[in-house]
Design an enzyme around this catalytic site. Structure first.
Site, PDB file in Angstrom:
ATOM      1  N   ASP A  13       0.849  -1.137  -0.126  1.00  0.00           N
ATOM      2  CA  ASP A  13       0.021  -0.126  -0.025  1.00  0.00           C
ATOM      3  C   ASP A  13       0.914   1.288   0.085  1.00  0.00           C
ATOM      4  OD1 ASP A  13      -2.225   1.359   0.311  1.00  0.00           O
ATOM      5  OD2 ASP A  13      -2.551   1.343   2.141  1.00  0.00           O
ATOM      6  N   ASN A  61     -11.118  -2.740  -5.231  1.00  0.00           N
ATOM      7  CA  ASN A  61     -10.265  -1.716  -6.114  1.00  0.00           C
ATOM      8  C   ASN A  61     -10.981  -1.581  -7.417  1.00  0.00           C
ATOM      9  OD1 ASN A  61      -7.059  -2.760  -4.824  1.00  0.00           O
ATOM     10  ND2 ASN A  61      -8.204  -1.131  -4.151  1.00  0.00           N
TER      11      ASN A  61
HETATM   12  C1  IPE Z   1      -5.324  -2.814  -0.194  1.00  0.00           C
HETATM   13  O1  IPE Z   1      -5.159  -1.440  -0.415  1.00  0.00           O
HETATM   14  C2  IPE Z   1      -5.382  -3.677  -1.298  1.00  0.00           C
HETATM   15  C3  IPE Z   1      -4.214  -3.532  -2.031  1.00  0.00           C
HETATM   16  C4  IPE Z   1      -2.958  -3.437  -1.521  1.00  0.00           C
HETATM   17  C5  IPE Z   1      -4.052  -4.328  -3.316  1.00  0.00           C
HETATM   18  P1  IPE Z   1      -6.313  -0.318  -0.308  1.00  0.00           P
HETATM   19  O2  IPE Z   1      -5.602   1.116  -0.714  1.00  0.00           O
HETATM   20  O3  IPE Z   1      -7.006  -0.850  -1.492  1.00  0.00           O
HETATM   21  O4  IPE Z   1      -6.928  -0.660   1.026  1.00  0.00           O
HETATM   22  P2  IPE Z   1      -7.925   0.446   1.538  1.00  0.00           P
HETATM   23  O5  IPE Z   1      -9.195   0.854   0.727  1.00  0.00           O
HETATM   24  O6  IPE Z   1      -7.053   1.722   2.287  1.00  0.00           O
HETATM   25  O7  IPE Z   1      -8.450  -0.092   2.804  1.00  0.00           O
HETATM   26  C1  IPE Z   2      -1.936   0.382  -3.394  1.00  0.00           C
HETATM   27  O1  IPE Z   2      -1.472   1.463  -3.343  1.00  0.00           O
HETATM   28  C2  IPE Z   2      -1.959  -0.485  -4.709  1.00  0.00           C
HETATM   29  C3  IPE Z   2      -3.151  -0.783  -4.959  1.00  0.00           C
HETATM   30  C4  IPE Z   2      -4.444  -0.835  -4.034  1.00  0.00           C
HETATM   31  C5  IPE Z   2      -3.498  -1.052  -6.154  1.00  0.00           C
HETATM   32  P1  IPE Z   2      -2.523   2.594  -3.286  1.00  0.00           P
HETATM   33  O2  IPE Z   2      -2.927   2.766  -4.683  1.00  0.00           O
HETATM   34  O3  IPE Z   2      -3.886   2.059  -2.612  1.00  0.00           O
HETATM   35  O4  IPE Z   2      -1.847   3.958  -2.591  1.00  0.00           O
HETATM   36  P2  IPE Z   2      -2.562   5.130  -1.635  1.00  0.00           P
HETATM   37  O5  IPE Z   2      -3.126   3.810  -0.591  1.00  0.00           O
HETATM   38  O6  IPE Z   2      -3.721   5.426  -2.163  1.00  0.00           O
HETATM   39  O7  IPE Z   2      -1.489   5.873  -1.222  1.00  0.00           O
HETATM   40 MG    MG Z   3      -4.090   2.073  -0.534  1.00  0.00          MG
END
Ligand code: IPE
Ligand code: IPE
Ligand code: MG
Length: 239
Positions: A13, A61
């Site tokens: 993340d 997602n």
């Molecule tokens: C969790 O990250 C999913 C992945 C890393 C693929 P998110 O960024 O989607 O999680 P939330 O929405 O902050 O809980």
């Molecule tokens: C994790 O990074 C990757 C996926 C969920 C695909 P994020 O895209 O959630 O990054 P933040 O949490 O918005 O910084």
């Molecule tokens: Mg995230």
């Protein structure tokens, strides 16, 4: 020699925040995150980790803006195409968990081709969680078992923890011993809820593109110092 986890699972993340803090678009963060993936995968294989599960795209997602979803799917294809040969060289077998049928056919084919091409590798298993959500996985498994009961091929009394475990996408894999989340959030976001029942948890504020193998080694060393009790007392575990 400290204990090494057999199975490490990572919630990668922080890509979006990494990019926006630099005045870049979120997709640039995902691109930068792929470099970390490559380094972490090779490092885990070299260290002798048995299974590495990476949370690449969650069921939830799919709700992101279509342009970001499209870019993530494109990057996944690029990764698969570019990395399969390297996975083979490192004797890494690719597998995937999650709802493949929601993926575009081209992405799905690329994924299946990469799994096929590494099927005879016998080193580390790289398990990609794509279009994956734990609740979705569990409800799908329960539905399948219910059908077997209705068909008369499964006795409801035979449904035990082992049976449910074997009905999940992760069938055949050991439970994760260590669950890492980067990006500073303290939540599991629908990841391996059943399988991580006794996983050791590690959280770091480091955003995924900045995560290094040195930091990973620190987390692995910390894991090696923990006492896993599985409900027993410290005395029982020591004996
Ligand atoms: C969790 O990250 C999913 C992945 C890393 C693929 P998110 O960024 O989607 O999680 P939330 O929405 O902050 O809980
Ligand atoms: C994790 O990074 C990757 C996926 C969920 C695909 P994020 O895209 O959630 O990054 P933040 O949490 O918005 O910084
Ligand atoms: Mg995230």
């Amino acid at each position: 020699m400290t204990d090494l986890p057999r199975h490490v699972a990572i919630i990668m993340d922080g890509n979006g925040r990494w990019a926006t803090s630099r005045g870049l678009g979120r997709v640039r963060g995902h691109e930068a995150g792929i470099r970390t993936v490559e380094q972490v995968v090779e490092h885990c294989a070299r260290r002798g980790i048995g299974v590495l599960t990476l949370y690449a795209f969650s069921s939830e997602n799919w709700q992101r803006p279509p342009a970001e979803v499209g870019a993530l799917m494109h990057l996944l294809r690029v990764f698969l195409r570019r990395e399969t040969a390297r996975l083979r060289r490192n004797d890494i077998r690719l597998r995937a968990i999650g709802r493949r049928e929601r993926l575009e056919p081209v992405v799905r084919e690329e994924l299946e081709e990469a799994c096929r091409r590494t099927a005879d590798c016998s080193g580390m298993v790289l398990n990609l969680a794509i279009s994956y959500g734990s609740r979705d996985e569990l409800t799908t498994a329960v539905r399948r078992l219910a059908r077997e009961v209705r068909a008369g091929t499964l006795d409801p009394d035979a449904i035990d923890e082992e049976c449910l475990t074997a009905a999940l996408d992760t069938r055949g894999l050991p439970d994760p011993d260590l669950l890492i989340r980067t990006g500073g959030e303290y939540r599991v976001s629908n990841f391996l809820l059943w399988q991580a029942a006794y996983a050791e948890l590690a959280f770091t504020a480091t955003l995924w593109p900045d995560f290094t193998t040195a930091e990973l080694d620190g987390i692995l060393a910390d894991y090696g110092r923990r006492e896993r009790r599985f409900g027993k007392t410290s005395e029982q575990v020591a004996s």
